[in-house]
Write a protein that holds these residues in place. Structure first.
Motif, PDB file in Angstrom:
ATOM      1  N   TYR A   1       0.838  -1.205   0.000  1.00 55.79           N
ATOM      2  CA  TYR A   1       0.000   0.000   0.000  1.00 55.79           C
ATOM      3  C   TYR A   1       0.870   1.252   0.000  1.00 55.79           C
ATOM      4  O   TYR A   1       0.636   2.204  -0.775  1.00 55.79           O
ATOM      5  CB  TYR A   1      -0.904  -0.023   1.233  1.00 55.79           C
ATOM      6  CG  TYR A   1      -1.491   1.303   1.647  1.00 55.79           C
ATOM      7  CD1 TYR A   1      -2.605   1.835   1.006  1.00 55.79           C
ATOM      8  CD2 TYR A   1      -0.934   2.013   2.710  1.00 55.79           C
ATOM      9  CE1 TYR A   1      -3.153   3.062   1.411  1.00 55.79           C
ATOM     10  CE2 TYR A   1      -1.473   3.229   3.116  1.00 55.79           C
ATOM     11  CZ  TYR A   1      -2.576   3.747   2.469  1.00 55.79           C
ATOM     12  OH  TYR A   1      -3.113   4.948   2.865  1.00 55.79           O
ATOM     13  N   ALA A   2       1.886   1.286   0.865  1.00 53.76           N
ATOM     14  CA  ALA A   2       2.777   2.441   0.933  1.00 53.76           C
ATOM     15  C   ALA A   2       3.544   2.615  -0.370  1.00 53.76           C
ATOM     16  O   ALA A   2       3.748   3.745  -0.835  1.00 53.76           O
ATOM     17  CB  ALA A   2       3.735   2.296   2.112  1.00 53.76           C
ATOM     18  N   ARG A   3       3.969   1.510  -0.989  1.00 60.15           N
ATOM     19  CA  ARG A   3       4.674   1.614  -2.272  1.00 60.15           C
ATOM     20  C   ARG A   3       3.749   2.109  -3.364  1.00 60.15           C
ATOM     21  O   ARG A   3       4.158   2.860  -4.257  1.00 60.15           O
ATOM     22  CB  ARG A   3       5.261   0.246  -2.678  1.00 60.15           C
ATOM     23  CG  ARG A   3       6.318  -0.273  -1.734  1.00 60.15           C
ATOM     24  CD  ARG A   3       7.226  -1.307  -2.394  1.00 60.15           C
ATOM     25  NE  ARG A   3       6.553  -2.354  -3.124  1.00 60.15           N
ATOM     26  CZ  ARG A   3       6.061  -3.468  -2.586  1.00 60.15           C
ATOM     27  NH1 ARG A   3       6.130  -3.660  -1.271  1.00 60.15           N
ATOM     28  NH2 ARG A   3       5.493  -4.385  -3.346  1.00 60.15           N
ATOM     29  N   ASP A   4       2.501   1.700  -3.324  1.00 58.89           N
ATOM     30  CA  ASP A   4       1.515   2.173  -4.293  1.00 58.89           C
ATOM     31  C   ASP A   4       1.408   3.696  -4.222  1.00 58.89           C
ATOM     32  O   ASP A   4       1.451   4.399  -5.241  1.00 58.89           O
ATOM     33  CB  ASP A   4       0.161   1.517  -3.985  1.00 58.89           C
ATOM     34  CG  ASP A   4      -0.930   1.840  -4.999  1.00 58.89           C
ATOM     35  OD1 ASP A   4      -0.638   2.490  -6.028  1.00 58.89           O
ATOM     36  OD2 ASP A   4      -2.086   1.437  -4.761  1.00 58.89           O
ATOM     37  N   LEU A   5       1.296   4.238  -3.011  1.00 56.95           N
ATOM     38  CA  LEU A   5       1.214   5.682  -2.854  1.00 56.95           C
ATOM     39  C   LEU A   5       2.525   6.341  -3.274  1.00 56.95           C
ATOM     40  O   LEU A   5       2.522   7.363  -3.976  1.00 56.95           O
ATOM     41  CB  LEU A   5       0.889   6.039  -1.406  1.00 56.95           C
ATOM     42  CG  LEU A   5      -0.513   5.666  -0.918  1.00 56.95           C
ATOM     43  CD1 LEU A   5      -0.670   6.004   0.553  1.00 56.95           C
ATOM     44  CD2 LEU A   5      -1.594   6.361  -1.742  1.00 56.95           C
ATOM     45  N   TYR A   6       3.643   5.769  -2.866  1.00 58.61           N
ATOM     46  CA  TYR A   6       4.946   6.347  -3.208  1.00 58.61           C
ATOM     47  C   TYR A   6       5.120   6.486  -4.711  1.00 58.61           C
ATOM     48  O   TYR A   6       5.691   7.471  -5.202  1.00 58.61           O
ATOM     49  CB  TYR A   6       6.052   5.462  -2.633  1.00 58.61           C
ATOM     50  CG  TYR A   6       7.451   6.002  -2.828  1.00 58.61           C
ATOM     51  CD1 TYR A   6       8.024   6.848  -1.882  1.00 58.61           C
ATOM     52  CD2 TYR A   6       8.211   5.657  -3.947  1.00 58.61           C
ATOM     53  CE1 TYR A   6       9.313   7.348  -2.051  1.00 58.61           C
ATOM     54  CE2 TYR A   6       9.496   6.154  -4.129  1.00 58.61           C
ATOM     55  CZ  TYR A   6      10.037   6.995  -3.176  1.00 58.61           C
ATOM     56  OH  TYR A   6      11.308   7.492  -3.348  1.00 58.61           O
ATOM     57  N   GLN A   7       4.613   5.525  -5.451  1.00 59.28           N
ATOM     58  CA  GLN A   7       4.752   5.528  -6.904  1.00 59.28           C
ATOM     59  C   GLN A   7       3.681   6.370  -7.596  1.00 59.28           C
ATOM     60  O   GLN A   7       3.665   6.470  -8.830  1.00 59.28           O
ATOM     61  CB  GLN A   7       4.732   4.086  -7.419  1.00 59.28           C
ATOM     62  CG  GLN A   7       5.939   3.281  -6.959  1.00 59.28           C
ATOM     63  CD  GLN A   7       5.823   1.803  -7.250  1.00 59.28           C
ATOM     64  OE1 GLN A   7       5.262   1.395  -8.270  1.00 59.28           O
ATOM     65  NE2 GLN A   7       6.364   0.971  -6.369  1.00 59.28           N
ATOM     66  N   THR A   8       2.800   6.979  -6.821  1.00 59.09           N
ATOM     67  CA  THR A   8       1.771   7.871  -7.350  1.00 59.09           C
ATOM     68  C   THR A   8       2.318   9.296  -7.394  1.00 59.09           C
ATOM     69  O   THR A   8       2.844   9.789  -6.396  1.00 59.09           O
ATOM     70  CB  THR A   8       0.515   7.839  -6.453  1.00 59.09           C
ATOM     71  OG1 THR A   8       0.001   6.498  -6.420  1.00 59.09           O
ATOM     72  CG2 THR A   8      -0.559   8.775  -6.973  1.00 59.09           C
ATOM     73  N   PRO A   9       2.239   9.997  -8.547  1.00 58.76           N
ATOM     74  CA  PRO A   9       2.728  11.376  -8.611  1.00 58.76           C
ATOM     75  C   PRO A   9       2.144  12.236  -7.500  1.00 58.76           C
ATOM     76  O   PRO A   9       0.946  12.191  -7.230  1.00 58.76           O
ATOM     77  CB  PRO A   9       2.259  11.841  -9.993  1.00 58.76           C
ATOM     78  CG  PRO A   9       2.174  10.585 -10.807  1.00 58.76           C
ATOM     79  CD  PRO A   9       1.702   9.525  -9.844  1.00 58.76           C
ATOM     80  N   GLY A  10       3.005  12.996  -6.840  1.00 59.92           N
ATOM     81  CA  GLY A  10       2.591  13.813  -5.715  1.00 59.92           C
ATOM     82  C   GLY A  10       3.043  13.252  -4.381  1.00 59.92           C
ATOM     83  O   GLY A  10       3.121  13.980  -3.390  1.00 59.92           O
ATOM     84  N   PHE A  11       3.350  11.976  -4.359  1.00 58.33           N
ATOM     85  CA  PHE A  11       3.769  11.332  -3.113  1.00 58.33           C
ATOM     86  C   PHE A  11       5.288  11.099  -3.102  1.00 58.33           C
ATOM     87  O   PHE A  11       6.030  11.830  -2.455  1.00 58.33           O
ATOM     88  CB  PHE A  11       3.010  10.024  -2.904  1.00 58.33           C
ATOM     89  CG  PHE A  11       1.585  10.205  -2.495  1.00 58.33           C
ATOM     90  CD1 PHE A  11       1.205  10.107  -1.157  1.00 58.33           C
ATOM     91  CD2 PHE A  11       0.592  10.468  -3.436  1.00 58.33           C
ATOM     92  CE1 PHE A  11      -0.116  10.286  -0.759  1.00 58.33           C
ATOM     93  CE2 PHE A  11      -0.729  10.648  -3.059  1.00 58.33           C
ATOM     94  CZ  PHE A  11      -1.079  10.551  -1.718  1.00 58.33           C
ATOM     95  N   GLY A  12       5.756  10.096  -3.830  1.00 62.22           N
ATOM     96  CA  GLY A  12       7.178   9.791  -3.814  1.00 62.22           C
ATOM     97  C   GLY A  12       8.055  10.926  -4.293  1.00 62.22           C
ATOM     98  O   GLY A  12       9.188  11.096  -3.818  1.00 62.22           O
ATOM     99  N   ASP A  13       7.540  11.724  -5.215  1.00 59.86           N
ATOM    100  CA  ASP A  13       8.360  12.828  -5.735  1.00 59.86           C
ATOM    101  C   ASP A  13       8.445  14.008  -4.771  1.00 59.86           C
ATOM    102  O   ASP A  13       9.133  14.993  -5.044  1.00 59.86           O
ATOM    103  CB  ASP A  13       7.874  13.271  -7.121  1.00 59.86           C
ATOM    104  CG  ASP A  13       6.400  13.602  -7.174  1.00 59.86           C
ATOM    105  OD1 ASP A  13       5.805  13.867  -6.111  1.00 59.86           O
ATOM    106  OD2 ASP A  13       5.818  13.596  -8.282  1.00 59.86           O
ATOM    107  N   THR A  14       7.752  13.928  -3.643  1.00 60.45           N
ATOM    108  CA  THR A  14       7.893  14.939  -2.597  1.00 60.45           C
ATOM    109  C   THR A  14       8.633  14.387  -1.384  1.00 60.45           C
ATOM    110  O   THR A  14       8.734  15.068  -0.354  1.00 60.45           O
ATOM    111  CB  THR A  14       6.514  15.471  -2.147  1.00 60.45           C
ATOM    112  OG1 THR A  14       5.734  14.379  -1.645  1.00 60.45           O
ATOM    113  CG2 THR A  14       5.773  16.127  -3.299  1.00 60.45           C
ATOM    114  N   VAL A  15       9.149  13.157  -1.480  1.00 62.20           N
ATOM    115  CA  VAL A  15       9.904  12.533  -0.389  1.00 62.20           C
ATOM    116  C   VAL A  15      11.392  12.816  -0.594  1.00 62.20           C
ATOM    117  O   VAL A  15      11.916  12.654  -1.699  1.00 62.20           O
ATOM    118  CB  VAL A  15       9.669  11.010  -0.354  1.00 62.20           C
ATOM    119  CG1 VAL A  15      10.592  10.346   0.668  1.00 62.20           C
ATOM    120  CG2 VAL A  15       8.209  10.695  -0.034  1.00 62.20           C
TER     121      VAL A  15
END
Length: 341
Positions: free
Chosen positions: A260-274
Motif C-alpha cells: 500500500y505504501a509503495r503504491d502511494l509512493y509511486q503515485t505522482p505527488g507522493f514519492g516525488d515529494t519525499v
C-alpha cells in the motif's frame, strides 16, 4: 513539527496543538479567516517533517504551485528553530527572513522560540506575517477552499459523503501512529514507551488488515486519510523503527501496509515529494538526546520503494474516475550538500 521535542514529568511525550488557527477560505466571515488569493501566501515546509509533508503533497496534487509559493527550510535547526539557510545568503528570497521565527514575531511580538516555531506555516508574502500553522486544517482547506485555482483533474480528497469515515480513521491514526511514534521515541519512562509501542503496533495491525481487500483507506481513491498515514509510513523504516525504537517489525514486513505504501509512493505527488536525505539528517542530527553521535545511517535502500505493488488489482484509481495525475516535477525539491566526513 517544531523544536526538538521532550517528555513531561510523567515520562510521556505531549504534542502541543497549533497556536495560530486562522483559516484561509474562499468566503471569509470572521476576523480569523483570510481570503483565498493567488500570490498572497507562501507555504513554508521542512522536507523532513511529516506534518509539513502533508501540505506539500496536497499542494502538488491540487496543482496549486502557481497560486501558493513554496519555501523549504534547512532540516537542521539552530537555537531559533527553522532557518532559511539553504537559500542564497541564508535569506528567503520572498519573505526576506533568515528564520521562520521572524514570521511568528511579525504576527505576535510576544511569541518566542520557546513557544514553538512549527511547520507547515502559511505566511503572508507582503508583510512576512504568519497566517496559520494549523496543520490539520491547512490540507483540508487547500483541497476545498482553493477549488477555483486547482488544476483540471485534481482529486477530491475530502468528499462530503466520506468525511465521517475519514475523520474516524484519521483520529486513530493521529493518536496511535502519526503521534504514536513520537510518544514511543521521546518517552523517558519504560512504561510510557511500552504503552505507545503497544498502541502503535495494534493500530498498524488493524490498518494492515483493513487494507487486505481495499486499495485505499476510505473509498476507492486517495483521500486525506491516505495522505496523513503515508507521511508516517514513508519515514518508518528509515527513522522510526530504529531511532524511535518502534522495532517490533519494519514497514517492509507488513503484508498489506508495505505494498500500500509503495503504491502511494509511486503515485505522482507522493514519492516525488519525499527526500530521505532531509528526513534522516533532521532526525539523526537534531535529536541529540537520542542519537548523541549524530551519525546518519546510510540505509535502508530507497530503490525498494519502486518495486511492483500490484495494488491496482484491488480496483479503484488514485485520482478518482475523472481525475488525472499532476505534471512531473522538473527535479528534486531541494538537494543538500554532502555530509561532513
Amino acid at each position: 513539527m517544531g523544536n526538538s521535542p521532550s517528555a513531561d514529568s510523567s515520562g510521556s511525550y505531549r504534542r502541543h496543538g497549533p497556536q495560530f488557527t486562522d483559516r484561509i477560505v474562499a468566503e471569509p466571515s470572521g476576523e480569523t479567516e483570510w481570503t483565498v488569493e493567488p500570490g498572497r501566501y507562501r507555504l513554508v515546509v521542512s522536507l523532513a517533517c511529516p506534518w509539513a509533508h502533508r501540505s506539500l503533497i496536497v499542494r502538488r496534487l491540487m496543482g496549486l504551485e502557481d497560486a501558493i509559493s513554496l519555501a523549504i527550510v534547512d532540516p537542521l535547526q539552530d537555537d531559533r528553530s527553522w532557518r532559511f539557510s539553504l537559500d542564497e545568503d541564508g535569506v528567503d528570497p520572498v519573505l526576506r527572513q533568515r528564520h521562520l521565527e521572524e514570521a511568528y514575531l511579525a504576527r505576535d511580538p510576544e511569541h518566542g522560540t520557546d513557544n514553538g516555531v512549527s511547520v507547515p506555516a502559511l505566511v503572508e508574502e507582503s508583510t512576512g506575517r504568519l497566517v496559520t500553522n494549523d496543520f490539520p486544517h491547512i490540507t483540508v482547506d487547500l483541497g476545498i477552499e482553493w477549488a477555483k485555482y486547482q488544476r483540471p483533474g485534481a482529486p477530491t480528497l475530502y468528499p462530503p459523503e466520506l468525511r465521517a469515515e475519514i475523520d474516524a480513521v484519521n483520529e486513530g491514526v493521529f493518536h496511535d501512529v502519526n503521534n504514536g511514534v513520537y510518544k514511543a521515541g521521546f518517552a523517558t519512562r519504560q512504561s510510557r514507551y511500552e504503552e505507545a509501542y503497544t498502541a502503535l503496533f495494534a493500530r498498524l495491525d488493524e490498518l494492515d488488515e483493513r487494507l487486505a481487500d481495499q486499495r485505499y483507506l476510505v473509498g476507492d481513491h486517495i483521500t486525506e486519510a491516505d495522505i496523513r498515514l503515508f507521511t508516517t509510513l514513508v519515514r518508518f523504516d528509515a527513522v522510526y523503527h530504529g531511532h524511535f525504537k518502534c522495532n517490533r517489525q519494519k514497514l517492509a514486513e507488513f503484508e498489506h501496509l508495505w505494498p500500500y505504501a509503495r503504491d502511494l509512493y509511486q503515485t505522482p505527488g507522493f514519492g516525488d515529494t519525499v527526500d530521505f536525505d532531509h528526513i534522516k539528517r533532521h532526525y539523526y542530527q537534531v535529536h541529540t538526546s537520542i542519537n548523541p553521535t549524530q551519525i546518519v545511517p546510510l540505509g535502508p535502500e530507497p530503490a525498494a520503494w519502486l518495486e511492483p505493488h500490484r495494488r491496482e488489482d484491488l480496483g479503484g484509481s488514485p485520482f478518482g474516475p475523472d481525475g488525472t495525475p499532476p505534471a512531473p516535477l522538473d527535479g528534486p525539491l531541494r538537494p543538500l550538500p554532502p555530509l561532513d566526513m
